[in-house]
Design an enzyme around this catalytic site. Sequence first.
Site, PDB file in Angstrom:
ATOM      1  N   CYS A   1       0.795  -1.224   0.000  1.00 22.75           N
ATOM      2  CA  CYS A   1       0.000   0.000   0.000  1.00 22.75           C
ATOM      3  C   CYS A   1       0.830   1.279   0.000  1.00 22.75           C
ATOM      4  CB  CYS A   1      -0.959  -0.001   1.184  1.00 22.75           C
ATOM      5  SG  CYS A   1      -2.099  -1.403   1.150  1.00 22.75           S
TER       6      CYS A   1
ATOM      7  N   HIS B   1      -9.436   3.013  -1.523  1.00 22.45           N
ATOM      8  CA  HIS B   1      -8.012   2.707  -1.341  1.00 22.45           C
ATOM      9  C   HIS B   1      -7.495   1.881  -2.525  1.00 22.45           C
ATOM     10  CE1 HIS B   1      -4.264   1.343   0.166  1.00 22.45           C
ATOM     11  NE2 HIS B   1      -4.681   0.322   0.906  1.00 22.45           N
TER      12      HIS B   1
ATOM     13  N   CYS C   1      -0.235   1.813   6.523  1.00 25.27           N
ATOM     14  CA  CYS C   1       0.241   0.473   6.866  1.00 25.27           C
ATOM     15  C   CYS C   1       0.404  -0.314   5.576  1.00 25.27           C
ATOM     16  CB  CYS C   1      -0.742  -0.216   7.808  1.00 25.27           C
ATOM     17  SG  CYS C   1      -2.441  -0.345   7.187  1.00 25.27           S
TER      18      CYS C   1
ATOM     19  N   GLY D   1       0.825  -4.352   3.735  1.00 24.12           N
ATOM     20  CA  GLY D   1       0.706  -5.788   3.844  1.00 24.12           C
ATOM     21  C   GLY D   1       2.030  -6.439   4.194  1.00 24.12           C
TER      22      GLY D   1
END
Length: 408
Positions: free
Chosen positions: A114, A363, A393, A395
Amino acid sequence: MTDRLRSVLTHLNSIASPRDKLLQKNPDDVVITLAIRTPLCKYKSGALKDTTLDGITFRMLEAVRAKLDLDPAAVDDICLGNVRDGKAAYYCRAAALAAGFPNTVAAHSSSRFCSSGLTATAHIANEVSSGLIDVGIAIGAEMLSEGNDRLDRPFVDEILSNPEAADCMLPMGITSENVAEQFNVSREEQDRYAVESYRRAEAAQRAGWFDDELVPITVKKDGKDITITQDEIRYGTTYEKVAKLKPSFQENGRSTPGNSSQITDGAAAVVLMKRSKALELGQPILAKYVGAAIAGLPPRIMGIGPTLAIPKLLSRYGLDLHKDIDIVEINEAFASMAVYCRDTLKLDWNKMNPRGGAIALGHPFGMTGVRQIVCGLSEARRTKQKVLLTSMCLGTGMGMAGLFVSEQ
């Protein structure tokens, strides 16, 4: 410059606060001269549902070239941040050529879950700072309507035998539930947070706050040409509506479709160069790129990443999160992590995601890191504020943060 004047300037610099030092302007600063994005459109049903990654990358670069007010040959490199598609580098190079950039302009892609868009921005900024290039473009794009991004097979046995390594396979929704359970983030807290995200996004769109960051694009939907000019935002979301939704990831869970980030398609871009080059080329300076930081953490609670990356970044510059930072954009992957990060960092909620975040806006993984920059700088212009902090944050258990100074 006389020795006395040099001495005075050195003394003044030595007593300047960290924020004052941050706001200083130097010829070697890496600056942003253009920051734009496409509208955000809903997964599988929105205006971008039939658009592919190469298609959105082409349209994004076409919009950049049209707004650049600069010979496209002046651009040295383009980096596309994308999570899901291993062919992103092909698409970026081909889209750049089709969009009118000459074959002298290089292209590549970056992928770090992300933070891929922020990573692409950092890559281009570092190339500029080191002198490898003079002018670069960072793009973030993700077309989630194209399919699933999960692993197509389990890890090999040697990896699976390590519990923490095996946790890298956990679905993101399960990591959200882990954060909620481990840190006692209630369902009600998450739902109320989500409703406020929707309220802010709706208010911002109604007030036209997004208008200066958006570029209209024309795409095909169901075989017909349509022009998209606005984000697809759900209006009228209430706590009562969100509280009725069933858990998405596990029975009796706390994460639902209403308090998780919307699945969305979109793209965003920023143009970077040194301040001296921007002045030489007569380019408008929107902001200064200051720096970025990355941090790792247990994969099973990946959502708390910003609480590690943000202090790591600010400590490099001696900055105080509460006194020195004006706007904070933390990606709302899930309300569980957003609530945890807000409360753990003791953030003033008025400073955090003032136009709503990913729960309301969506997102698109690779886009998010650039979208936060574009949106945050637009808000800084509107409110005449200076210091923007972005974070998300990632993955498999990471967090990343970026720091920028608005100059408009």
